[in-house]
Design a protein around this motif. Structure first.
Motif, PDB file in Angstrom:
ATOM      1  N   LYS A  49      47.482 -26.932  15.126  1.00 43.40           N
ATOM      2  CA  LYS A  49      46.195 -26.786  14.439  1.00 43.40           C
ATOM      3  C   LYS A  49      45.905 -27.985  13.546  1.00 43.40           C
ATOM      4  O   LYS A  49      44.755 -28.459  13.465  1.00 43.40           O
ATOM      5  N   SER A  83      46.170 -19.365  22.035  1.00 44.02           N
ATOM      6  CA  SER A  83      44.734 -19.341  21.732  1.00 44.02           C
ATOM      7  C   SER A  83      44.419 -18.264  20.701  1.00 44.02           C
ATOM      8  O   SER A  83      43.652 -18.486  19.751  1.00 44.02           O
ATOM      9  N   ASP A  84      45.023 -17.094  20.882  1.00 46.08           N
ATOM     10  CA  ASP A  84      44.800 -15.984  19.952  1.00 46.08           C
ATOM     11  C   ASP A  84      45.328 -16.307  18.564  1.00 46.08           C
ATOM     12  O   ASP A  84      44.688 -16.012  17.547  1.00 46.08           O
ATOM     13  N   ASN A  87      43.183 -19.092  17.056  1.00 44.65           N
ATOM     14  CA  ASN A  87      41.747 -18.814  17.066  1.00 44.65           C
ATOM     15  C   ASN A  87      40.979 -20.036  17.572  1.00 44.65           C
ATOM     16  O   ASN A  87      39.887 -20.355  17.110  1.00 44.65           O
ATOM     17  N   LEU A  88      41.609 -20.732  18.505  1.00 43.14           N
ATOM     18  CA  LEU A  88      41.034 -21.895  19.171  1.00 43.14           C
ATOM     19  C   LEU A  88      41.370 -21.792  20.653  1.00 43.14           C
ATOM     20  O   LEU A  88      42.417 -21.256  21.016  1.00 43.14           O
ATOM     21  N   ARG A  89      40.517 -22.314  21.493  1.00 44.20           N
ATOM     22  CA  ARG A  89      40.811 -22.254  22.920  1.00 44.20           C
ATOM     23  C   ARG A  89      41.895 -23.256  23.284  1.00 44.20           C
ATOM     24  O   ARG A  89      41.789 -24.448  22.953  1.00 44.20           O
TER      25      ARG A  89
END
Length: 405
Positions: A49, A83-84, A87-89
């Motif tokens: 991230k 991804s979960d 909270n980003l693809r």
């Protein structure tokens, strides 16, 4: 130690393609194939991230299990799980360096994340060679022209000298990710600044590693005592002259650990009562747990340390200022024989001293008890952590250091 290699702070990653080696190898349900524990995914999320937030084009390289294992699989569900968490693809491509994989990397925009296929689907990944040799493998030569920086965050695999771990450091500016940086800093600082009394609790099913640690920490006077459990404890108990029963002797011999008995005897002779071993053990007799004095062990399999040993070891832990633990005390997956592992973890959790839990099964047991937050440090890497405790160099870390030079 952190100053010996670059970290993410040393590079401007905005609009740059950054290849990040992470270790998201996770336990998988053998029947459904579903990931059972996402701990490692959550750990590496910080590095991923941060790089994404800084505008990097993030390419992730990882592995799951090894060829021949039931949990050897693609990383498709890892991408979904990550991804979960982020909270980003996280895009996923079922390839490592095919034309489609290369195009997917080239098409990335700042902040985007792409997970490549299981690195161990590539045969050369399992070979252990020097960084220079690994830099010439297909994986490294095909991906290097597409990236600006390499970040190694895979502390749990840092003791391995494989292409994805050391090969990119030869020709690409390289740095440690946040997991790698924290693990190396915390563990090395702990070893460099030990307060006494210091206790090492060594168990599990890898006696070579544990006995290497025992010799190292007793020789350099890091440890005041070493408490042995699991198969390590059985080996040391046998080395002390105790009759551990033919079935247990044969198990040790069948695993090729006879030499460990000889080494343990030498360590007992050198360091005397600093080497502790079980005073009683738990066997399964007629389907039940039975605690038996170590001088009276029957010809039955030993599955745990006994209650007297638990009490003795727990007292040593409570009186210590530094406690390092690696490996469970017995077959903790069986509720009848979980007592040793669970009680000693509880003793550490209630200690006022510095407590470091090695990775692997003892970390899983600690997490299962919900006691992670009560430990000073819970390592993500069993093999890498125990290698550091044994005073061994970690191949991937040495590659990062050489890259900085």
């Amino acid at each position: 130690m952190a100053k010996e290699f670059n970290t993410i702070d040393d590079f401007d990653v905005e609009d740059k393609t950054v290849l990040v080696r992470i270790d998201i190898n996770s336990p998988v349900d053998p029947s459904s194939g579903i990931i059972l524990d996402d701990t490692r995914l959550k750990l590496h999320a910080q590095t991923v991230k941060e790089l994404s937030n800084k505008g990097a084009k993030v390419v992730l390289l990882a592995h799951q299990s090894r060829p021949g294992k039931k949990d050897f699989s693609t990383l498709a569900q890892h991408a979904e799980a990550l991804s979960d968490i982020l909270n980003l693809r996280v895009k996923y491509i079922d390839s490592l360096f095919s034309n489609s994989a290369k195009q997917a990397i080239k098409a990335l925009r700042p902040h985007e994340i792409l997970l490549l296929e299981n690195a161990r689907f590539y045969s050369e990944e399992t070979l252990s060679r020097s960084p220079l040799e690994q830099s010439k493998t297909h994986l490294v030569t095909q991906l290097t022209p597409l990236i600006d920086y390499f970040v190694n965050d895979a502390f749990a695999a840092a003791h391995r000298s494989q292409p994805s771990l050391v090969g990119f450091t030869v020709n690409t500016p390289s740095a440690a990710g946040r997991v790698m940086e924290k693990e190396l800093t915390v563990i090395q600082d702990a070893l460099d600044n030990v307060e006494h009394p210091c206790v090492f609790l060594l168990g599990g099913m890898k006696p070579e590693d544990s006995i290497d640690v025992m010799e190292n920490v007793l020789s350099n006077e890091t440890a005041d005592s070493v408490l042995t459990t699991g198969i390590v404890g059985n080996i040391v108990l046998w080395a002390s002259g105790a009759d551990i029963g033919e079935v247990n002797k044969q198990f040790i011999i069948s695993k090729g650990y006879e030499a460990m008995v000889v080494r343990s005897k030498e360590l007992i002779e050198r360091f005397g009562d600093k080497v502790k071993y079980p005073i009683d053990v738990a066997c399964q007799i007629d389907g039940n747990r039975v605690d038996i004095d170590s001088s009276e062990i029957p010809n039955e399999s030993i599955f745990d340390i006994g209650e007297k040993t638990i009490a003795f070891y727990a007292k040593e832990i409570r009186n210590a200022k530094y406690i390092f633990a690696n490996g469970p005390a017995g077959v903790f997956e069986d509720p009848q024989f979980a007592m040793g592992t669970e009680d000693l973890i509880n003793a550490m959790a209630n200690s006022d001293g510095f407590t470091l839990i090695g990775g692997g099964h003892i970390a899983a047991a600690t997490a299962g008890l919900g006691l992670e937050e009560y430990m000073s440090h819970l390592s993500s890497g069993g093999g890498a952590c125990i290698s550091m405790l044994a005073g061994k160099e970690l191949a991937a870390v040495e590659a990062l250091k050489n890259s900085k030079d």
